[in-house]
Structures are given as C-alpha cells and as structure tokens.
Enzyme design. Structure first.
Site, PDB file in Angstrom:
ATOM      1  N   GLU A   3       0.819  -1.208   0.000  1.00 43.86           N
ATOM      2  CA  GLU A   3       0.000   0.000   0.000  1.00 43.86           C
ATOM      3  C   GLU A   3       0.855   1.262   0.000  1.00 43.86           C
ATOM      4  O   GLU A   3       0.504   2.259  -0.641  1.00 43.86           O
ATOM      5  CB  GLU A   3      -0.953  -0.002   1.205  1.00 43.86           C
ATOM      6  CG  GLU A   3      -2.080  -1.004   1.102  1.00 43.86           C
ATOM      7  CD  GLU A   3      -2.988  -0.746  -0.098  1.00 43.86           C
ATOM      8  OE1 GLU A   3      -3.100   0.418  -0.542  1.00 43.86           O
ATOM      9  OE2 GLU A   3      -3.592  -1.710  -0.595  1.00 43.86           O
TER      10      GLU A   3
ATOM     11  N   TYR B  26      -6.283   6.543   4.525  1.00 41.13           N
ATOM     12  CA  TYR B  26      -6.453   5.516   3.509  1.00 41.13           C
ATOM     13  C   TYR B  26      -5.615   4.282   3.826  1.00 41.13           C
ATOM     14  O   TYR B  26      -6.111   3.154   3.806  1.00 41.13           O
ATOM     15  CB  TYR B  26      -6.069   6.038   2.123  1.00 41.13           C
ATOM     16  CG  TYR B  26      -5.890   4.904   1.143  1.00 41.13           C
ATOM     17  CD1 TYR B  26      -6.996   4.255   0.621  1.00 41.13           C
ATOM     18  CD2 TYR B  26      -4.618   4.428   0.801  1.00 41.13           C
ATOM     19  CE1 TYR B  26      -6.854   3.166  -0.233  1.00 41.13           C
ATOM     20  CE2 TYR B  26      -4.465   3.348  -0.037  1.00 41.13           C
ATOM     21  CZ  TYR B  26      -5.579   2.722  -0.557  1.00 41.13           C
ATOM     22  OH  TYR B  26      -5.435   1.643  -1.385  1.00 41.13           O
TER      23      TYR B  26
ATOM     24  N   ASP C 130      -9.280   6.242  -1.434  1.00 45.69           N
ATOM     25  CA  ASP C 130      -8.255   7.011  -2.131  1.00 45.69           C
ATOM     26  C   ASP C 130      -8.897   7.657  -3.360  1.00 45.69           C
ATOM     27  O   ASP C 130     -10.127   7.677  -3.512  1.00 45.69           O
ATOM     28  CB  ASP C 130      -7.067   6.121  -2.517  1.00 45.69           C
ATOM     29  CG  ASP C 130      -7.439   5.043  -3.524  1.00 45.69           C
ATOM     30  OD1 ASP C 130      -8.628   4.910  -3.877  1.00 45.69           O
ATOM     31  OD2 ASP C 130      -6.521   4.317  -3.972  1.00 45.69           O
TER      32      ASP C 130
END
Length: 438
Positions: free
Chosen positions: A40, A123, A141
C-alpha cells in the site's frame, strides 16, 4: 430503485465481479499484514505494474518487519531507487522501528495504533485493517472517490476534506458483513481497471445498470476535482565531472542534506541557473554563461573542473517543482593549474553576483519539504541522522557543506540516486556522452 437498493446492488455485483476478475498480485498471495502494508505504501502515486518488481525485490531483501527496522537506511533507499517519493521509504522504515519498539514486531490491529505509525494516513490505515485483518474499515483514495462520485452522482469537490469524510462514511456503509477484505480490494480494482479517469469502460462495468453518473451522462465529468497548482519550473545546470589521474574512470557526485527534498540521496552537482530567474517559463541558459556559472560554482566548493560542452538535457518532475536540467560534461583539472577555472574575467565578474543568489536559492530549495499529493496520506519528510560514507573517500564542499565523492560504475550498486541522476550516470558509464556538443 431507492438508495438502499442501489447500495445493495453495488456491493453484491461488485463482489461477484471481483471474485472472477481479480488480478493475481504478489501481495495478495499471502494474508501477511506486513506485505499488505509495504504494498500500500508503494502503490501511493505509483502504478501496479511498476510496483510489482520493486515489491518482490523489497520483500526478498527485507522479508519481515524486524529485517526492515534493522536495515541500514542506505540499503532501504537503494531498494526503493526509481519509485520516487523517497520519504515513503524512510517513513516505512521508521514505522517498522515503531512496530518493533511498541508492538513487539507484530502489526497492530487497533485503528489508532495503526494510524499512529509514521507515514500512515486514513487511507493506508483503512487498507491495512480491512485487507490484513478483515475489519470493516473504509479505504478511500482517489480511485475510490472517482467510483463513488460517478455511481452515486456526487457533485462535491473531492479535493475538499469534507468530501473525503462523506466518501468514507458512504464506503463504510457499503461493506458487506464479514467481507471487508474482498470488498475494499474490489472497489480499488474497479477504479483501476474499469472506472478509469478519462475513458471509463462502462459497458463492462458490473454496476453500470444503477450508475447514476452514467444514466445522467456525467461519467466523463465526474468526479469534481479542483486542479492542483502547476509545479514551478526551475532551470538547473548539472556538472558531469570526469576524473583525471587517481580519479580516472570516475565521476564526481554529492550527497543531499539530511532533511528536505530527496534527503540524503546522491546526485550530480548542480546549481540553479542565473541570471535566468527560476519560476518563469524561460528557455535554457546559453552555453557560454551556463558553463561559466557552473565552473565558478564548482570552484567555490573546492573542485577544479573545466566544462567541455553540453552533454544532454533532462527533466525531473516533483509535485511542486520541475527541474529542467542542462547537463554539461566537465573535466577535472589540477588545482594549481593556470588553466583553472578557465573562465574569462568578464564572464566571472558578470555572473559572480548571480552565482551567489543562485547558491542561496538552491540551498533553500534543497531544504524545502515536498508538499504531499492528496493520495500520499500527508507524507512528511523524515529527519534522521545523515548516512556516514567512508570519510577516506569523501570531501566536504567549502561553500555548501555537502559531502562529495568520486564514484565508478561499481559504486552505483551501493548509493541511492533519484531516477533522473541514475539514468544520467548509467548513460554516461555506457558511453552515451563520449561526444559532447561543443
């Protein structure tokens, strides 16, 4: 169909589509919180296809939180080289050290504890908790906001904080019980593969029948997004200095300051072009004054070099600055030689004041923290100790106080460079600039 039915249609059909069409990605093959976290962070502002080889190499070299926490920072940066936004790597390592110190090396499952990790914003926290631990947390996002804006015909500006809050609440309501892991990845997948920014593939979309944006003919105008301020251009002069004598076969590089833009990374020496003002869409500085200024700036740092001619042009784009680079091939000179610095007295006098102004502006720019893009979770540049290279190989600049050293091709595997300088040096060592433009 009412709003509740529209929401249910979205969740059910999206999950059915995802279970058939999901991509086989390396971080999805193992339900490993550390792998999810690393992926991520890497995927912020970076395409999946670009991330895959970097992720595989990074995990091979730092397979656990402990391995990352204990690694030398220069090794972490070298493994990140080419991905950009290098403070992500520093923050990731700092957060790994937090996990070791505060959580015994285990990724925390508490929202506040995850959010407290360096470099982790709303996020990323939502993505880690939902994907790694199947917790019903939204992960919103830019891709997700685009999908939701179109499907629910939301006209709010997605650059506003209030709109993000609205989107997070909506995304949280859409998560089916017990399916947070799959649902959030499905939502990301839809934004990446189908509901794309400029040319959405509506005919293959699993939720097209109830998409309010498509029905209203607004799929190409949503989401509403305020345009970001364009990056300011800077014209910079770069010295590609070839060594002579004991430095033959080597090139002069320097290490950037400990904080700020591209902190502690290595680069070719460069200076802000003057008197051409930065921030204006001016063309390149003429070669003669450019070489005079470049030689003078090197001389001020204690290095004698004669510019031979223009080697190439290059560009490096940040979120707030664009460096337009004029790269000059230079030759190291004997400090005691009468040739040095081989700049006409008139040119030296004309550019003396400009060089001082350029040096001040360059120093300010090098210490300036790069503003975060909206999807970078409020990325903050790290303030850590400077990497300590072998003092026998280095020299401190007389004016800027930075670390300089001579390197050959084998040293490229040890030092971390921003992508533009990595490409320039690789091209040089491959012989691309053997014939300079006189």
């Amino acid at each position: 169909m009412g709003l509740m039915e529209q929401k249910q249609h979205f969740s059910v059909n999206l999950l059915d589509w995802y279970m058939i069409n999901r991509r086989d990605l390396p971080w999805r093959r193992h339900n490993n919180p550390y792998f999810t976290w690393v992926s991520e962070i890497m995927l912020q502002q970076t395409r999946v296809d670009t991330v895959i080889p970097y992720f595989n190499r990074f995990i091979a070299n730092f397979p656990t939180v402990q391995a990352l926490a204990e690694a030398p920072e220069e090794d972490v940066l070298k493994n990140w080289e080419g991905l950009g936004y290098y403070s992500r790597a520093r923050n990731l390592q700092a957060a790994a050290q937090q996990v070791m110190e505060l959580h015994g090396g285990e990724m925390p499952q508490d929202k506040q504890a995850v959010f407290a990790l360096k470099g982790v914003g709303p996020y990323t926290a939502g993505a880690i908790l939902s994907i790694a631990f199947n917790q019903p947390q939204p992960a919103v996002d830019g891709n997700v906001m685009r999908v939701l804006s179109r499907y629910f015909l939301i006209d709010e500006d997605i650059m506003k904080g209030s709109t993000r809050v609205l989107m997070e609440e909506l995304a949280g309501e859409l998560i089916p019980e017990g399916r947070a892991r799959d649902f959030n990845q499905a939502l990301m997948e839809l934004g990446a593969l189908v509901c794309t920014p400029k040319a959405p593939h509506c005919l293959t979309c699993p939720v097209m029948e109830q998409c309010s944006g498509r029905i209203a003919g607004r799929e190409l105008t949503l989401p509403v997004k305020t345009k970001a301020k364009p990056p300011r251009p800077e014209q910079r002069l770069v010295a590609l200095v070839e060594g002579r004598g004991e430095h033959r076969g080597q090139v002069l590089v320097r290490q950037r300051p400990a904080t700020g833009l591209l902190a502690r990374m290595w680069e070719l020496p460069h200076v802000l072009a003057a008197p051409a003002a930065a921030g204006k869409a001016a063309g390149p500085l003429a070669d003669e004054p450019a070489m005079a200024l470049l030689a003078g700036s090197l001389w001020a740092e204690g290095f004698a070099a004669r510019p031979e001619g223009l080697a190439t042009h290059a560009e490096h784009v940040f979120s707030h600055i664009v460096w337009n680079l004029q790269v000059y091939k230079c030759t190291e000179q004997d400090q005691g030689s009468d040739e040095l610095p081989l700049i006409a007295a008139e040119a030296r006098a004309a550019y003396d004041a400009a060089a001082q102004a350029a040096a001040k502006e360059m120093a300010a720019s090098m210490l300036e923290a790069s503003p975060s893009a909206s999807d970078l979770d409020g990325e903050i540049l790290a303030e850590a100790a400077v990497i300590s290279p072998d003092s026998a190989l280095t020299q401190t600049g007389k004016g800027d106080g930075l670390i300089y050293r001579w390197i050959g091709p084998k040293d490229m595997d040890k030092l971390a460079f921003p992508n533009v300088f990595l490409k320039l040096l690789s091209s040089y060592f491959a012989g691309a600039y053997d014939e300079v433009k006189e």
